[in-house]
Every structure is written in C-alpha cells, then in structure tokens.
Design an enzyme around this catalytic site. Sequence first.
Site, PDB file in Angstrom:
ATOM      1  N   LYS A  45      -7.808  28.144 -22.695  1.00 30.80           N
ATOM      2  CA  LYS A  45      -6.372  27.969 -21.933  1.00 30.80           C
ATOM      3  C   LYS A  45      -6.164  26.808 -21.056  1.00 30.80           C
ATOM      4  O   LYS A  45      -5.497  26.943 -20.104  1.00 30.80           O
ATOM      5  CB  LYS A  45      -6.009  29.481 -21.191  1.00 30.80           C
ATOM      6  CG  LYS A  45      -6.040  30.713 -21.911  1.00 30.80           C
ATOM      7  CD  LYS A  45      -5.951  30.841 -23.527  1.00 30.80           C
ATOM      8  CE  LYS A  45      -4.439  30.730 -23.794  1.00 30.80           C
ATOM      9  NZ  LYS A  45      -4.303  30.674 -25.506  1.00 30.80           N
ATOM     10  N   GLY A  47      -5.918  23.607 -22.030  1.00 33.02           N
ATOM     11  CA  GLY A  47      -5.414  22.319 -22.719  1.00 33.02           C
ATOM     12  C   GLY A  47      -5.955  21.987 -23.798  1.00 33.02           C
ATOM     13  O   GLY A  47      -5.729  20.760 -24.187  1.00 33.02           O
ATOM     14  N   THR A  48      -6.768  22.695 -24.527  1.00 33.36           N
ATOM     15  CA  THR A  48      -7.602  22.553 -25.527  1.00 33.36           C
ATOM     16  C   THR A  48      -6.737  21.977 -26.877  1.00 33.36           C
ATOM     17  O   THR A  48      -6.798  20.823 -27.256  1.00 33.36           O
ATOM     18  CB  THR A  48      -8.117  23.541 -26.268  1.00 33.36           C
ATOM     19  OG1 THR A  48      -8.646  24.515 -25.273  1.00 33.36           O
ATOM     20  CG2 THR A  48      -9.379  23.456 -27.188  1.00 33.36           C
ATOM     21  N   HIS A 100     -15.567  25.802 -26.715  1.00 31.50           N
ATOM     22  CA  HIS A 100     -15.629  26.475 -25.271  1.00 31.50           C
ATOM     23  C   HIS A 100     -16.856  27.036 -24.804  1.00 31.50           C
ATOM     24  O   HIS A 100     -16.804  27.814 -23.793  1.00 31.50           O
ATOM     25  CB  HIS A 100     -14.683  27.898 -25.819  1.00 31.50           C
ATOM     26  CG  HIS A 100     -13.135  27.696 -25.970  1.00 31.50           C
ATOM     27  ND1 HIS A 100     -12.466  26.651 -25.504  1.00 31.50           N
ATOM     28  CD2 HIS A 100     -12.412  28.404 -26.738  1.00 31.50           C
ATOM     29  CE1 HIS A 100     -11.154  26.851 -25.649  1.00 31.50           C
ATOM     30  NE2 HIS A 100     -11.067  27.949 -26.652  1.00 31.50           N
ATOM     31  N   ARG A 122      -8.186  22.949 -15.876  1.00 31.75           N
ATOM     32  CA  ARG A 122      -6.758  23.374 -15.491  1.00 31.75           C
ATOM     33  C   ARG A 122      -6.754  24.175 -14.119  1.00 31.75           C
ATOM     34  O   ARG A 122      -8.026  24.851 -13.845  1.00 31.75           O
ATOM     35  CB  ARG A 122      -5.977  24.094 -16.605  1.00 31.75           C
ATOM     36  CG  ARG A 122      -4.791  24.499 -16.278  1.00 31.75           C
ATOM     37  CD  ARG A 122      -4.186  25.349 -17.623  1.00 31.75           C
ATOM     38  NE  ARG A 122      -2.700  25.421 -17.513  1.00 31.75           N
ATOM     39  CZ  ARG A 122      -2.001  26.051 -18.314  1.00 31.75           C
ATOM     40  NH1 ARG A 122      -2.565  26.812 -19.284  1.00 31.75           N
ATOM     41  NH2 ARG A 122      -0.702  26.320 -18.005  1.00 31.75           N
ATOM     42  N   SER A 130      -2.450  32.361 -18.068  1.00 33.36           N
ATOM     43  CA  SER A 130      -2.510  31.937 -19.455  1.00 33.36           C
ATOM     44  C   SER A 130      -3.150  32.897 -20.336  1.00 33.36           C
ATOM     45  O   SER A 130      -2.781  33.488 -21.409  1.00 33.36           O
ATOM     46  CB  SER A 130      -2.798  30.651 -19.489  1.00 33.36           C
ATOM     47  OG  SER A 130      -2.505  30.384 -20.953  1.00 33.36           O
ATOM     48  N   TYR A 184      -5.301  19.229 -16.925  1.00 37.73           N
ATOM     49  CA  TYR A 184      -4.005  19.637 -17.384  1.00 37.73           C
ATOM     50  C   TYR A 184      -3.004  19.226 -16.667  1.00 37.73           C
ATOM     51  O   TYR A 184      -1.949  18.902 -17.097  1.00 37.73           O
ATOM     52  CB  TYR A 184      -4.111  21.191 -17.495  1.00 37.73           C
ATOM     53  CG  TYR A 184      -2.946  21.781 -18.125  1.00 37.73           C
ATOM     54  CD1 TYR A 184      -2.697  22.056 -19.605  1.00 37.73           C
ATOM     55  CD2 TYR A 184      -1.790  22.099 -17.281  1.00 37.73           C
ATOM     56  CE1 TYR A 184      -1.778  22.800 -20.044  1.00 37.73           C
ATOM     57  CE2 TYR A 184      -0.709  22.678 -17.778  1.00 37.73           C
ATOM     58  CZ  TYR A 184      -0.650  22.910 -19.233  1.00 37.73           C
ATOM     59  OH  TYR A 184       0.494  23.604 -19.798  1.00 37.73           O
ATOM     60  N   MET A 223       5.386  20.143 -29.926  1.00 34.99           N
ATOM     61  CA  MET A 223       4.322  21.203 -30.213  1.00 34.99           C
ATOM     62  C   MET A 223       4.529  22.521 -30.497  1.00 34.99           C
ATOM     63  O   MET A 223       4.029  23.219 -31.417  1.00 34.99           O
ATOM     64  CB  MET A 223       2.982  20.914 -29.377  1.00 34.99           C
ATOM     65  CG  MET A 223       2.497  19.613 -29.456  1.00 34.99           C
ATOM     66  SD  MET A 223       0.999  19.654 -28.443  1.00 34.99           S
ATOM     67  CE  MET A 223      -0.012  20.933 -28.646  1.00 34.99           C
ATOM     68  N   ARG A 248       3.176  29.246 -24.908  1.00 33.19           N
ATOM     69  CA  ARG A 248       4.099  30.290 -24.036  1.00 33.19           C
ATOM     70  C   ARG A 248       5.132  29.603 -23.120  1.00 33.19           C
ATOM     71  O   ARG A 248       6.302  29.715 -23.269  1.00 33.19           O
ATOM     72  CB  ARG A 248       3.073  31.040 -23.184  1.00 33.19           C
ATOM     73  CG  ARG A 248       3.403  32.110 -22.465  1.00 33.19           C
ATOM     74  CD  ARG A 248       2.545  32.944 -21.842  1.00 33.19           C
ATOM     75  NE  ARG A 248       1.867  32.147 -20.695  1.00 33.19           N
ATOM     76  CZ  ARG A 248       2.047  31.970 -19.627  1.00 33.19           C
ATOM     77  NH1 ARG A 248       3.073  32.813 -19.080  1.00 33.19           N
ATOM     78  NH2 ARG A 248       1.626  31.325 -18.555  1.00 33.19           N
TER      79      ARG A 248
HETATM   80  S1  PPS Z   1      -7.111  27.958 -26.196  1.00 33.52           S
HETATM   81  O1  PPS Z   1      -6.580  29.293 -26.884  1.00 33.52           O
HETATM   82  O2  PPS Z   1      -8.100  28.295 -25.445  1.00 33.52           O
HETATM   83  O3  PPS Z   1      -7.163  27.152 -27.448  1.00 33.52           O
HETATM   84  O4  PPS Z   1      -5.676  27.520 -25.432  1.00 33.52           O
HETATM   85  P1  PPS Z   1      -5.370  26.089 -24.941  1.00 33.52           P
HETATM   86  O5  PPS Z   1      -5.068  25.156 -26.111  1.00 33.52           O
HETATM   87  O6  PPS Z   1      -6.578  25.534 -24.303  1.00 33.52           O
HETATM   88  O7  PPS Z   1      -4.208  26.317 -23.806  1.00 33.52           O
HETATM   89  C1  PPS Z   1      -3.016  27.092 -24.103  1.00 33.52           C
HETATM   90  C2  PPS Z   1      -2.187  26.397 -22.803  1.00 33.52           C
HETATM   91  O8  PPS Z   1      -1.830  25.133 -23.137  1.00 33.52           O
HETATM   92  C3  PPS Z   1      -0.352  25.083 -23.074  1.00 33.52           C
HETATM   93  N1  PPS Z   1      -0.020  23.793 -23.790  1.00 33.52           N
HETATM   94  C4  PPS Z   1       0.676  22.964 -23.358  1.00 33.52           C
HETATM   95  N2  PPS Z   1       1.371  22.597 -22.209  1.00 33.52           N
HETATM   96  C5  PPS Z   1       2.003  21.534 -21.747  1.00 33.52           C
HETATM   97  N3  PPS Z   1       2.399  20.847 -22.827  1.00 33.52           N
HETATM   98  C6  PPS Z   1       1.663  20.771 -24.288  1.00 33.52           C
HETATM   99  N4  PPS Z   1       1.976  19.737 -25.226  1.00 33.52           N
HETATM  100  C7  PPS Z   1       1.012  21.918 -24.573  1.00 33.52           C
HETATM  101  N5  PPS Z   1       0.264  22.341 -25.577  1.00 33.52           N
HETATM  102  C8  PPS Z   1      -0.180  23.552 -25.181  1.00 33.52           C
HETATM  103  C9  PPS Z   1      -0.091  26.459 -23.760  1.00 33.52           C
HETATM  104  O9  PPS Z   1       1.468  26.490 -23.588  1.00 33.52           O
HETATM  105  C10 PPS Z   1      -0.792  27.365 -23.204  1.00 33.52           C
HETATM  106  O10 PPS Z   1      -0.606  27.444 -21.751  1.00 33.52           O
HETATM  107  P2  PPS Z   1       0.470  28.751 -21.012  1.00 33.52           P
HETATM  108  O11 PPS Z   1       0.341  28.443 -19.850  1.00 33.52           O
HETATM  109  O12 PPS Z   1       0.108  29.859 -21.546  1.00 33.52           O
HETATM  110  O13 PPS Z   1       2.093  28.203 -21.589  1.00 33.52           O
END
Ligand code: PPS
Length: 287
Positions: A45, A47-48, A100, A122, A130, A184, A223, A248
Amino acid sequence: MDRLTITETFAGISFPGHLHTRESLQLAQHFQFQDTDIVIATFPKSGTTWMQEILTLIHSKGDSLLAQTVPNWVRAPWLEHTYFRETVRDEGGVRLITTHLPYDILAPALKKSKAKVIYIARNPKDVAVSYYHFHKIAKFLPDPGTFEEFLDKFLDGTVHYGSWFQHVKGWLRHQEDTFFYITYEEMHMDLRDCIERLCGFISTSLTCEELDNVEQHCSFNTMSQNKMVNCTLISPEIIDHSKGKFMRKGVVGDWKQLFTGPLNILFDRVYQEEMSNCKHSFPLAQD
Ligand code: PPS
C-alpha cells in the site's frame, strides 16, 4: 490456487498463503538477479502499482499499449508469488520485478548482482489506513476487525508482510549506487519531477511529449479506469469488489479520517521508539 484462509510463516513473518507458499518464498530468497533487472520494493500500500505503471510507461516511451493490455502482475511480477517462475522472462533485457519482501530476506541474493532497486515509502499512517481498507475487500487477508484492532497489529508488526518499521529501516540500509529511494508523497506533489529523476536513474531519456504521456497515463484518474491495474480482473471470490475499490482514494493524509486523537498519540510514540535509530530522516509520520 485457493488457500484463501492459509497463513504462511517465513522468517518469522506472516504471508497470505493464497499468494505464497514456503517454496515460492524460498525461491524468491535465492533468486538469481541479473544486472539489468529493476526491482520495485515496497511495504504493501505504499505506491507499488503506481511505480509499476510509471516504469512500464517510461520503458514504452509514453506509449500506453502495454499498460492497457497486459496486467501489472505480468509486466512487473511479484518475486515471492507462486506464479513468478512461470511469468518472469529468462531472456536478456530489462525486467521489472516487484517485491514486498523485507530487505534481510533478499539482501544476500541482491548483493550478487548490480540489479537496480527502487524503494518507495509512504506515510505509515496512510499505509495503515489503505491496508485496513484493503483487508476488507481482499479475501486472502484476515478479517481486520476494527481499525483500532488492526492498528495494534500494524504497530506490533504482526500484519501480513511484517513490520512497516523494519521494512523501511531494512531497505534503507541498501545504500548502493544502484538504490533509488522515493516517497509516495513526492510522487503526489510533483509526479513530473519524479518521472524525470527515475529516467535519470535508469538512464533513459524521454522527450517532453513522451514525459507528458507518461504523466497523463499514470494519473490516479487514468489508472483507476485501467483494468490492467485496478484489480477488477481479479474474480469476486478473491476480491470483493462490492465492498470497495483497490484504487480507493489515492490521496495524502487520508489517515485523519480514521485516527482518533489517542490513536495518533499512540502511533507517534511507537514511531519515535522504532525510528529513533534510523539515520535517514523520515518525517512522514507528522504529516
Ligand atoms: S499493493 O496492494 O501493495 O500493491 O498496493 P499499492 O499499489 O502499493 O498501493 C495502493 C495505494 O496506492 C494508491 N495509488 C495511487 N495514488 C495516487 N496516484 C496513483 N496514480 C495511484 N495508483 C495507486 C491506491 O489508490 C492505494 O491507496 P489508497 O490510499 O488506498 O487509495
């Protein structure tokens, strides 16, 4: 593979058994990296998926065809997942590999190569929020209970993938010139600048127009609509799409919606204890 309720314990850390087996974790630990590999390392969660998309688009020079037609887990497979061996390419060229796993598990294998590592961190309060919401939709993660209950486990480091504190501190020890650290929040504040710095790190140069395209395709809105990254390809038996979205909110500071005053004080106290021995300045917990 089902194993939705199985927990796999490896190196003292719990992992979702639906995605990982002892064998897949051992294979990850002993993986032979190539010098041309680019490894995206994160605590969940953080920014992967965003970084997977950015690197895909940088490599395609802003052309969105690959990003719109091939799922992120094929473009940048998770090293520790059961499907990794059959997905990763063996021929030469740049491979994007996601993980991870904590640093201590991977360090011996990584140090045998010059693979580049990009670590994204993050604000841990936003990570916890998240992750909590993701537990409510992902059927391969345990029931999180209330947010207080979940946060206790997060602070103890007993959630799946272990302690956020150990994860960040571990990876920040990988101070090689092949290491790129980014947050992030930086990506949120100035995505264009982050893309340009990433291009420098992986020695790629893009024209202004190509940079515009990367930036546009990696926006939260684009996205969210891209089914190759928004998890809607995953069946409802595994992710309950009726309960929430993987993409989300994508904002900074959402922790304020769930943290009460006492939870914030508790978090800050544990943060100070855990991070006081971390040389790297990491002021995110206050934001
Ligand atoms: S995972 O399950 O570990 O692969 O999740 P991960 O991708 O690391 O994190 C998911 C969160 O990243 C947000 N996200 C973004 N935020 C801003 N801009 C972009 N383009 C973007 N892409 C993914 C995603 O909404 C999840 O955060 P939250 O706070 O839940 O919305």
